[in-house]
Structures are given as C-alpha cells and as structure tokens.
Design an enzyme around this catalytic site. Sequence first.
Site, PDB file in Angstrom:
ATOM      1  N   ARG A   1     -41.509  19.811  38.451  1.00  0.00           N
ATOM      2  CA  ARG A   1     -41.320  20.634  37.249  1.00  0.00           C
ATOM      3  C   ARG A   1     -39.828  20.940  37.155  1.00  0.00           C
ATOM      4  O   ARG A   1     -39.166  21.157  38.171  1.00  0.00           O
ATOM      5  CB  ARG A   1     -42.108  21.934  37.359  1.00  0.00           C
ATOM      6  CG  ARG A   1     -41.958  22.807  36.124  1.00  0.00           C
ATOM      7  CD  ARG A   1     -42.699  24.124  36.279  1.00  0.00           C
ATOM      8  NE  ARG A   1     -42.516  24.952  35.103  1.00  0.00           N
ATOM      9  CZ  ARG A   1     -42.722  26.253  35.074  1.00  0.00           C
ATOM     10  NH1 ARG A   1     -43.116  26.879  36.172  1.00  0.00           N
ATOM     11  NH2 ARG A   1     -42.522  26.933  33.977  1.00  0.00           N
ATOM     12  N   HIS A   2     -39.302  20.978  35.947  1.00  0.00           N
ATOM     13  CA  HIS A   2     -37.883  21.311  35.757  1.00  0.00           C
ATOM     14  C   HIS A   2     -37.537  22.622  36.448  1.00  0.00           C
ATOM     15  O   HIS A   2     -38.398  23.476  36.687  1.00  0.00           O
ATOM     16  CB  HIS A   2     -37.551  21.393  34.259  1.00  0.00           C
ATOM     17  CG  HIS A   2     -38.323  22.462  33.545  1.00  0.00           C
ATOM     18  ND1 HIS A   2     -37.998  23.802  33.608  1.00  0.00           N
ATOM     19  CD2 HIS A   2     -39.435  22.382  32.781  1.00  0.00           C
ATOM     20  CE1 HIS A   2     -38.858  24.499  32.896  1.00  0.00           C
ATOM     21  NE2 HIS A   2     -39.754  23.657  32.376  1.00  0.00           N
ATOM     22  N   GLY A   3     -36.255  22.812  36.733  1.00  0.00           N
ATOM     23  CA  GLY A   3     -35.790  24.056  37.334  1.00  0.00           C
ATOM     24  C   GLY A   3     -35.945  25.229  36.375  1.00  0.00           C
ATOM     25  O   GLY A   3     -36.131  25.053  35.159  1.00  0.00           O
ATOM     26  N   GLN A   4     -35.852  26.421  36.935  1.00  0.00           N
ATOM     27  CA  GLN A   4     -36.000  27.648  36.135  1.00  0.00           C
ATOM     28  C   GLN A   4     -35.005  27.650  34.972  1.00  0.00           C
ATOM     29  O   GLN A   4     -33.845  27.279  35.130  1.00  0.00           O
ATOM     30  CB  GLN A   4     -35.747  28.870  37.009  1.00  0.00           C
ATOM     31  CG  GLN A   4     -35.912  30.178  36.267  1.00  0.00           C
ATOM     32  CD  GLN A   4     -35.388  31.355  37.067  1.00  0.00           C
ATOM     33  OE1 GLN A   4     -34.187  31.492  37.265  1.00  0.00           O
ATOM     34  NE2 GLN A   4     -36.301  32.180  37.549  1.00  0.00           N
TER      35      GLN A   4
ATOM     36  N   TRP B   1     -35.352  30.968  29.430  1.00  0.00           N
ATOM     37  CA  TRP B   1     -36.599  31.417  28.805  1.00  0.00           C
ATOM     38  C   TRP B   1     -37.715  31.614  29.818  1.00  0.00           C
ATOM     39  O   TRP B   1     -38.600  32.425  29.596  1.00  0.00           O
ATOM     40  CB  TRP B   1     -37.023  30.464  27.697  1.00  0.00           C
ATOM     41  CG  TRP B   1     -36.263  30.692  26.413  1.00  0.00           C
ATOM     42  CD1 TRP B   1     -35.165  31.492  26.234  1.00  0.00           C
ATOM     43  CD2 TRP B   1     -36.556  30.136  25.145  1.00  0.00           C
ATOM     44  NE1 TRP B   1     -34.753  31.447  24.930  1.00  0.00           N
ATOM     45  CE2 TRP B   1     -35.592  30.618  24.237  1.00  0.00           C
ATOM     46  CE3 TRP B   1     -37.517  29.256  24.687  1.00  0.00           C
ATOM     47  CZ2 TRP B   1     -35.584  30.261  22.895  1.00  0.00           C
ATOM     48  CZ3 TRP B   1     -37.508  28.902  23.343  1.00  0.00           C
ATOM     49  CH2 TRP B   1     -36.551  29.408  22.459  1.00  0.00           C
ATOM     50  N   ASN B   2     -37.703  30.880  30.938  1.00  0.00           N
ATOM     51  CA  ASN B   2     -38.675  31.174  32.000  1.00  0.00           C
ATOM     52  C   ASN B   2     -38.498  32.612  32.472  1.00  0.00           C
ATOM     53  O   ASN B   2     -39.481  33.322  32.697  1.00  0.00           O
ATOM     54  CB  ASN B   2     -38.506  30.250  33.206  1.00  0.00           C
ATOM     55  CG  ASN B   2     -38.944  28.822  32.970  1.00  0.00           C
ATOM     56  OD1 ASN B   2     -38.383  27.912  33.599  1.00  0.00           O
ATOM     57  ND2 ASN B   2     -39.915  28.579  32.115  1.00  0.00           N
TER      58      ASN B   2
ATOM     59  N   GLY C   1     -42.231  25.336  25.056  1.00  0.00           N
ATOM     60  CA  GLY C   1     -42.788  24.184  24.367  1.00  0.00           C
ATOM     61  C   GLY C   1     -41.758  23.086  24.270  1.00  0.00           C
ATOM     62  O   GLY C   1     -41.165  22.685  25.264  1.00  0.00           O
TER      63      GLY C   1
ATOM     64  N   ARG D   1     -34.043  20.491  29.461  1.00  0.00           N
ATOM     65  CA  ARG D   1     -34.219  21.100  30.782  1.00  0.00           C
ATOM     66  C   ARG D   1     -34.676  20.091  31.829  1.00  0.00           C
ATOM     67  O   ARG D   1     -34.335  20.212  33.004  1.00  0.00           O
ATOM     68  CB  ARG D   1     -35.159  22.297  30.708  1.00  0.00           C
ATOM     69  CG  ARG D   1     -36.550  22.014  30.156  1.00  0.00           C
ATOM     70  CD  ARG D   1     -37.220  23.335  29.760  1.00  0.00           C
ATOM     71  NE  ARG D   1     -38.588  23.204  29.328  1.00  0.00           N
ATOM     72  CZ  ARG D   1     -38.968  23.078  28.072  1.00  0.00           C
ATOM     73  NH1 ARG D   1     -38.068  22.993  27.095  1.00  0.00           N
ATOM     74  NH2 ARG D   1     -40.254  23.024  27.765  1.00  0.00           N
TER      75      ARG D   1
ATOM     76  N   GLU E   1     -43.353  18.670  27.063  1.00  0.00           N
ATOM     77  CA  GLU E   1     -44.239  19.823  27.142  1.00  0.00           C
ATOM     78  C   GLU E   1     -45.077  19.930  25.868  1.00  0.00           C
ATOM     79  O   GLU E   1     -44.741  19.348  24.829  1.00  0.00           O
ATOM     80  CB  GLU E   1     -43.422  21.103  27.351  1.00  0.00           C
ATOM     81  CG  GLU E   1     -44.244  22.374  27.518  1.00  0.00           C
ATOM     82  CD  GLU E   1     -45.173  22.368  28.734  1.00  0.00           C
ATOM     83  OE1 GLU E   1     -46.160  21.601  28.728  1.00  0.00           O
ATOM     84  OE2 GLU E   1     -44.937  23.155  29.662  1.00  0.00           O
TER      85      GLU E   1
ATOM     86  N   GLY F   1     -44.464  22.508  33.136  1.00  0.00           N
ATOM     87  CA  GLY F   1     -45.572  23.191  33.789  1.00  0.00           C
ATOM     88  C   GLY F   1     -46.948  22.695  33.392  1.00  0.00           C
ATOM     89  O   GLY F   1     -47.744  22.286  34.241  1.00  0.00           O
TER      90      GLY F   1
END
Length: 190
Positions: free
Chosen positions: A6-9, A12-13, A20, A61, A85, A148
């Site tokens: 999964r992409h890094g933080q 917006w996380n 999206g 991202r 996503e 995610g």
Amino acid sequence: MLYLVRHGQTLWNTEARFQGQYDSPLTELGRDQALRIGRALAAEIGQRAEPIRAYVSPLGRTRATAELIGRALPMSIVEEPKLMEVHFGDWEGLTRDDILSRFGKDQSIRPFDWQFQAPGGEALDVVLARVSAWYDEAETPAVVITHGIISRLVRGLHAGLSHEDMLTLPVSQDGYFRLDGGRLEFVPAP
C-alpha cells in the site's frame, strides 16, 4: 509470487479523508515507510539479473511510493490503471463525518462495504471486475503498489475469500504482503 504494497501515508490519511482517485502528497512518515519497504523487499528478493516487474497504480501517491522503493530495489514499472483506488464519487476529499452530515446516515448500509454507496462512485462489482481482470493476467514474480481497498481485493481474490471477508482484511503502510500459492503473509518493514 506477488509482493503487495500500500502507498505510504499521505496528508489525507492523517486527516481521515477519502482520497479515492484524488491525490494528496506523502507525509514525511509516508516517505520513510516507502524507503523502509524498499529496503525490506530488496533484502527478500535479493540481486536479480534484471529489475523485478512492478505493477503500479497511476495515482501520484503510488508513483511516489514506487520511486522511493526503487531507490533500494530496481524495478521495471508497469503503470496499471486497474489498480487505481475506488472512485468515491461525491465523497472524494471528505471525511466520514462530512459524508454523514452532508448525505445523511443510511441504516441499510453495511459496515463492511458502505464506501461503495457513494453517489457517483464505483460499485463493488465494478471495482472487483477490474481488479480481477488484472489479477487473472498478472505476471509473477512482481511487486504491486496500490491502495488500501484494492489491496484488500487483491488479497481476497488470491485467497478465495468472500466479499465481506476480503473487505475486512487489515491494511498497513508499514510493510508488505507476500502472496504465494493462496497464502497471505504480512512482512513488516523494520
């Protein structure tokens, strides 16, 4: 074998916003996560005669995460739109509280798949069809850098899980999932 990341933080996380298909930049922690995952993958995969194939969602991202992983692990990038996503329609950029206050609380929405109810967004069957189409033709071994919900779907397809079981799988930005022979294993990045 697939190595699913999964992409890094992202910013917006940290704000609990539905990204999206919108984007926000990786945070300092997100960049560090990608670098650590790159080192962990390089240690596992080892030296290869040629770069390992990497299927990467075209969103910013995931591309930024791939670039950072690539500092430790030579990869041959294949930009894959089917790994983008879920499109959250009118909910993109909003928090769950924003969504509930603007669109109302619908008691019929099941907790495991409520994000697929967004006005103008993608339905689960549509997203699952595009992810399945990619999964059925993916060449291995490969690194997969995605999001995610898409990570949950890929793992669910790999393990033959029900929709509810796949959508409740954990997600992490601090390691990667090793998918091999129907098995799923999380590998933390030190």
